[in-house]
Design an enzyme around this catalytic site. Sequence first.
Site, PDB file in Angstrom:
ATOM      1  N   TRP A  20       2.430 -50.130  -5.870  1.00  0.00           N
ATOM      2  CA  TRP A  20       2.519 -51.477  -6.447  1.00  0.00           C
ATOM      3  C   TRP A  20       1.379 -51.649  -7.424  1.00  0.00           C
ATOM      4  O   TRP A  20       0.244 -51.333  -7.085  1.00  0.00           O
ATOM      5  CB  TRP A  20       2.453 -52.557  -5.352  1.00  0.00           C
ATOM      6  CG  TRP A  20       2.939 -53.881  -5.875  1.00  0.00           C
ATOM      7  CD1 TRP A  20       2.174 -54.893  -6.386  1.00  0.00           C
ATOM      8  CD2 TRP A  20       4.297 -54.294  -5.971  1.00  0.00           C
ATOM      9  NE1 TRP A  20       2.965 -55.911  -6.793  1.00  0.00           N
ATOM     10  CE2 TRP A  20       4.289 -55.570  -6.550  1.00  0.00           C
ATOM     11  CE3 TRP A  20       5.526 -53.711  -5.643  1.00  0.00           C
ATOM     12  CZ2 TRP A  20       5.461 -56.282  -6.801  1.00  0.00           C
ATOM     13  CZ3 TRP A  20       6.676 -54.411  -5.874  1.00  0.00           C
ATOM     14  CH2 TRP A  20       6.644 -55.685  -6.449  1.00  0.00           C
ATOM     15  N   SER A 196      -1.796 -57.640  -6.837  1.00  0.00           N
ATOM     16  CA  SER A 196      -1.026 -57.466  -5.605  1.00  0.00           C
ATOM     17  C   SER A 196       0.205 -58.365  -5.519  1.00  0.00           C
ATOM     18  O   SER A 196       0.995 -58.235  -4.576  1.00  0.00           O
ATOM     19  CB  SER A 196      -1.921 -57.753  -4.383  1.00  0.00           C
ATOM     20  OG  SER A 196      -2.218 -59.141  -4.298  1.00  0.00           O
ATOM     21  N   LYS A 197       0.379 -59.274  -6.481  1.00  0.00           N
ATOM     22  CA  LYS A 197       1.393 -60.316  -6.333  1.00  0.00           C
ATOM     23  C   LYS A 197       2.794 -59.820  -6.685  1.00  0.00           C
ATOM     24  O   LYS A 197       2.987 -58.769  -7.275  1.00  0.00           O
ATOM     25  CB  LYS A 197       1.023 -61.521  -7.209  1.00  0.00           C
ATOM     26  CG  LYS A 197      -0.309 -62.145  -6.858  1.00  0.00           C
ATOM     27  CD  LYS A 197      -0.372 -62.561  -5.384  1.00  0.00           C
ATOM     28  CE  LYS A 197      -1.601 -63.409  -5.060  1.00  0.00           C
ATOM     29  NZ  LYS A 197      -2.863 -62.674  -5.151  1.00  0.00           N
ATOM     30  N   ALA A 198       3.806 -60.639  -6.303  1.00  0.00           N
ATOM     31  CA  ALA A 198       5.206 -60.254  -6.477  1.00  0.00           C
ATOM     32  C   ALA A 198       5.583 -60.088  -7.945  1.00  0.00           C
ATOM     33  O   ALA A 198       6.514 -59.349  -8.266  1.00  0.00           O
ATOM     34  CB  ALA A 198       6.117 -61.296  -5.825  1.00  0.00           C
TER      35      ALA A 198
END
Length: 392
Positions: A20, A196-198
């Site tokens: 990610w 780290s976010k969507a």
Amino acid sequence: MTTLAIDGGEPVRRAPWPSWPPPTSDAQRTLLAEVVDSGRWGATSGPLCERLAAEFAERHGARHGIVLTNGTLALFVALRAAGVRPGDEVVVPAYTFVACATAVLLLGAVPVVADVDAVHLHLTADTVRPALTARTRAVMPVHLAGSPAPLTDLLALAAEHGLAVVEDSAQAHGASYRGRPVGAHGTAGTFSFQSSKAMTAGEGGLIVTDDDDLAACAWSACNVGRVRDGAWYHHADVGWNLRMTELQAALLLPWLDRLDDEVAARDAFARRVADGLAATDRPVEVVPQPPGTTADSRHLLMLRATTPVDRDWVSRALAAEGVPVDDGYPPLGGLEPLRARARALPAPGAEAAAASVFWLRQPQLMAGPDGADDVVAAARRVFGDDRAVPGR
């Protein structure tokens, strides 16, 4: 009897977890190249930041969107635009990231740390009510781990006391509460595009609101006090350069087309883990969603030990099985830098969470059914060992 990996046995999982952020898409690469080649890299010279603000706001059921540098400053600007001033109090949850408090401090206001519900770990009207005083100006419900906070009662309590409600939606892109996307249920909502976010561009933030005046104030604050369509050197208010770049917007705009599919993939993973753990006799469960959740972004999957455990040993044993976990947040009110600057209420719910909750990170939730089954198998092994539960 199976030998645990921590004791030299074969781990449940050797395969790597997904990375990610995921690899860039063709649409992202194309749009990035267009921006780079155009030379219009700043928000004042290109169209993408305004387009992102409008399309993101529409996706989240809001009339206005304002893009800016990061999620922490999005909270600062939203609170300021909502009328929070030095000396005012803002109620924040005890189980959350430190930026909820530091954004309040940046305004010269006082964070008041209220406990969270012991079951789903969000602010509720019952946990906020004891924190209110004559100085309270706003409440900041956090949509923790992508799960919407129970807003109906919180909004009613805020309306009763004339308070602003700023939804911290940093972890909740694409989430919805009672059929409506999070962000604009209250006075304003904020989102983060940190790594780290969507949805991520490395950094970035966005504010959504249905309030015309608040939107204008927030935009001005992010644009050195200017007003839309005003003169370049006309500064109607105090403001700062908090603008996003066109390069960030180029990474984020195409993400809107795949957000729902990624949310659905993480949710399927989470449900498979929850069902798998429920079918075991091990003392571990998935933290449930608050009532009213329609869609959960699943930024994290929170596992909770249902009996006291040796946290350090459990974390090391799960990691050895190929399933690394994080210990999660410490109680916010106990952080040393905040002790003299915040007012913290007793927080047994947050303290219990800090002792019992383990996090699976977003990349793991993109690993599909096999990844979910590996989590269940590792938890079955580790939580079934006597070393996990002292005195068992």
